[in-house]
Design an enzyme around this catalytic site. Structure first.
Site, PDB file in Angstrom:
ATOM      1  N   ARG A  56      -5.478   0.321  -2.446  1.00  0.00           N
ATOM      2  CA  ARG A  56      -5.176  -1.071  -2.759  1.00  0.00           C
ATOM      3  C   ARG A  56      -4.092  -1.684  -1.880  1.00  0.00           C
ATOM      4  O   ARG A  56      -4.250  -2.793  -1.361  1.00  0.00           O
ATOM      5  CB  ARG A  56      -4.686  -1.197  -4.216  1.00  0.00           C
ATOM      6  CG  ARG A  56      -5.759  -1.267  -5.246  1.00  0.00           C
ATOM      7  CD  ARG A  56      -5.291  -0.563  -6.501  1.00  0.00           C
ATOM      8  NE  ARG A  56      -5.164   0.847  -6.193  1.00  0.00           N
ATOM      9  CZ  ARG A  56      -6.190   1.692  -6.267  1.00  0.00           C
ATOM     10  NH1 ARG A  56      -7.340   1.290  -6.717  1.00  0.00           N
ATOM     11  NH2 ARG A  56      -6.064   2.977  -5.911  1.00  0.00           N
ATOM     12  N   THR A  57      -2.980  -0.993  -1.761  1.00  0.00           N
ATOM     13  CA  THR A  57      -1.835  -1.641  -1.116  1.00  0.00           C
ATOM     14  C   THR A  57      -2.130  -1.902   0.354  1.00  0.00           C
ATOM     15  O   THR A  57      -1.893  -3.004   0.865  1.00  0.00           O
ATOM     16  CB  THR A  57      -0.572  -0.769  -1.287  1.00  0.00           C
ATOM     17  OG1 THR A  57      -0.478  -0.377  -2.658  1.00  0.00           O
ATOM     18  CG2 THR A  57       0.672  -1.533  -0.905  1.00  0.00           C
ATOM     19  N   LYS A  86       5.804  14.059  15.984  1.00  0.00           N
ATOM     20  CA  LYS A  86       6.554  14.729  17.062  1.00  0.00           C
ATOM     21  C   LYS A  86       8.056  14.724  16.782  1.00  0.00           C
ATOM     22  O   LYS A  86       8.843  15.158  17.617  1.00  0.00           O
ATOM     23  CB  LYS A  86       6.298  14.014  18.395  1.00  0.00           C
ATOM     24  CG  LYS A  86       4.842  13.901  18.784  1.00  0.00           C
ATOM     25  CD  LYS A  86       4.716  13.014  20.032  1.00  0.00           C
ATOM     26  CE  LYS A  86       3.313  12.464  20.156  1.00  0.00           C
ATOM     27  NZ  LYS A  86       3.240  11.366  21.145  1.00  0.00           N
ATOM     28  N   ARG A 107       4.396   2.237   3.863  1.00  0.00           N
ATOM     29  CA  ARG A 107       4.452   3.183   2.732  1.00  0.00           C
ATOM     30  C   ARG A 107       5.025   4.479   3.274  1.00  0.00           C
ATOM     31  O   ARG A 107       4.523   5.021   4.258  1.00  0.00           O
ATOM     32  CB  ARG A 107       3.067   3.412   2.134  1.00  0.00           C
ATOM     33  CG  ARG A 107       3.078   4.541   1.099  1.00  0.00           C
ATOM     34  CD  ARG A 107       1.859   4.538   0.231  1.00  0.00           C
ATOM     35  NE  ARG A 107       1.884   3.404  -0.689  1.00  0.00           N
ATOM     36  CZ  ARG A 107       0.979   3.209  -1.641  1.00  0.00           C
ATOM     37  NH1 ARG A 107      -0.002   4.070  -1.815  1.00  0.00           N
ATOM     38  NH2 ARG A 107       1.061   2.147  -2.437  1.00  0.00           N
ATOM     39  N   HIS A 135       8.201   0.443  -5.675  1.00  0.00           N
ATOM     40  CA  HIS A 135       6.974  -0.191  -5.167  1.00  0.00           C
ATOM     41  C   HIS A 135       7.094  -1.675  -5.524  1.00  0.00           C
ATOM     42  O   HIS A 135       6.436  -2.170  -6.438  1.00  0.00           O
ATOM     43  CB  HIS A 135       5.767   0.454  -5.835  1.00  0.00           C
ATOM     44  CG  HIS A 135       4.446   0.171  -5.165  1.00  0.00           C
ATOM     45  ND1 HIS A 135       4.274  -0.805  -4.204  1.00  0.00           N
ATOM     46  CD2 HIS A 135       3.231   0.753  -5.340  1.00  0.00           C
ATOM     47  CE1 HIS A 135       2.996  -0.801  -3.821  1.00  0.00           C
ATOM     48  NE2 HIS A 135       2.349   0.137  -4.489  1.00  0.00           N
TER      49      HIS A 135
HETATM   50  N1   CP Z   1      -1.338   0.655  -6.876  1.00  0.00           N
HETATM   51  C1   CP Z   1      -1.261   1.263  -5.679  1.00  0.00           C
HETATM   52  O1   CP Z   1      -0.190   1.364  -5.053  1.00  0.00           O
HETATM   53  O2   CP Z   1      -2.464   1.735  -5.237  1.00  0.00           O
HETATM   54  P1   CP Z   1      -2.689   2.488  -3.850  1.00  0.00           P
HETATM   55  O3   CP Z   1      -1.906   3.780  -3.891  1.00  0.00           O
HETATM   56  O4   CP Z   1      -4.162   2.709  -3.736  1.00  0.00           O
HETATM   57  O5   CP Z   1      -2.169   1.601  -2.745  1.00  0.00           O
END
Ligand code: CP
Length: 310
Positions: A56-57, A86, A107, A135
């Site tokens: 999703r993100t 590396k 991320r 998050h």
């Molecule tokens: N909700 C969420 O962060 O989903 P993903 O890990 O798929 O990005």
């Protein structure tokens, strides 16, 4: 606006007026036709660097950039596929990618490293989920969903369940809800997966009304929102029974405990904590929540890079 969210690393950077500005911007962008939306980030490049898995993100951020007329460069599985493999430091990654892109969505597996390295970036950094830390954009889309579904965020009773120890979506959401007046939170979790002590202290100091429910029924009975989460088995060292989610899994039988106006949210992915039979109930809002994520991420990028609303 750009100054206020130059980096988006934690929800603690977002006060209530800024959340409202983003929700209003998300609504405005939702209403634009595709052609008009495509003028907002024309000529801008956003880099997406994902050191941990995501559906999703990553895809919603990339879709957000494309819908706003910008371009995306990126590294999926960056831990293996980028020069981090590396030994390149994250601060150097930001210095380098900042020469190519106007913003970096990342991320990463380490919130502290992300916070430290962001200071070296010449362009805005957006935390797209950092280890078991935060998050923030998930929390923004979560409260946006509450507002869209229920018409308010203030004075909601929210049951938060699952992995409160490692679940970064919960950490950001509770910090954000603490900023809204009158919100009451009930927590229910498998025994070893309670809130980290430092976060529990922070939330207590914030004045958020927080109580631990003794069982699933007590947690959800009469709640306005049920926020369900999965156990982050990838972050555990075997301290949790593999069947622990059965303690708090939602089935159709639990729906009778919820008011008609209640809404069930989940950041997803789900791995058994909400039975598929719940999906057809109007109170199951998790797929609408996914769509709201696209517009909230468009709003954040538009606020950072797109300028004033017309
Ligand atoms: N909700 C969420 O962060 O989903 P993903 O890990 O798929 O990005």
């Amino acid at each position: 606006m750009r100054g206020a969210v130059f980096h988006a690393l934690t929800v603690n950077q977002f006060d209530v007026p800024l959340v409202w500005e983003l929700m209003e911007r998300a609504e405005w962008l939702r209403g634009l036709d595709r052609e008009e939306a495509r003028t907002r980030l024309q000529g801008k490049i956003v880099a997406t660097l994902f050191y941990e898995p995501s559906t999703r993100t990553r895809l919603s951020f990339e879709s957000a950039v494309l819908r706003l007329g910008g371009s995306v460069v990126g590294a999926e599985n960056a831990r293996e596929s980028s020069s981090s493999k590396k030994g390149e430091t994250l601060e150097d990654v930001f210095r380098v990618v900042g020469c190519y892109a106007d913003a970096i969505v990342i991320r990463h597996h380490d919130q502290h490293e992300l916070d430290r390295a962001a200071r070296f970036s010449p362009v805005p950094i957006v935390n797209a989920g950092a280890g078991s830390g935060e998050h923030p954009t998930q929390a923004l889309l979560d409260v946006y969903t509450m507002w869209r579904e229920l018409g308010r965020i203030e004075h909601l009773t929210v049951a938060v369940m699952g992995d409160l120890k490692y679940g970064r979506t919960v950490h950001s959401l509770l910090r954000l809800l603490a900023k809204f007046p009158g919100v009451r939170v009930r927590l229910f979790h498998p025994a070893p997966l309670g809130l980290p002590d430092d976060l529990a202290r922070e939330l207590a100091a914030s004045g958020l009304a927080l109580e631990r429910a003794p069982d699933l029924a007590s947690a959800i009975r009469g709640a306005d929102v049920v926020y369900q989460t999965r156990i982050q088995f990838e972050r555990l060292g075997g301290e949790v029974d593999p069947n622990a989610a059965s303690l708090y899994a939602l089935t159709k039988d639990h729906l009778a405990l919820l008011p008609d106006h209640a809404r069930i949210l989940h950041p997803l992915p789900r791995v058994g904590e909400i039975a598929p039979e719940v999906d057809d109930d109007v109170r199951a809002a998790y797929f609408r929540q996914v769509e709201n994520g696209l517009y909230m991420r468009m709003a954040l990028l538009d606020a950072m890079l797109g300028g004033e609303r017309r």
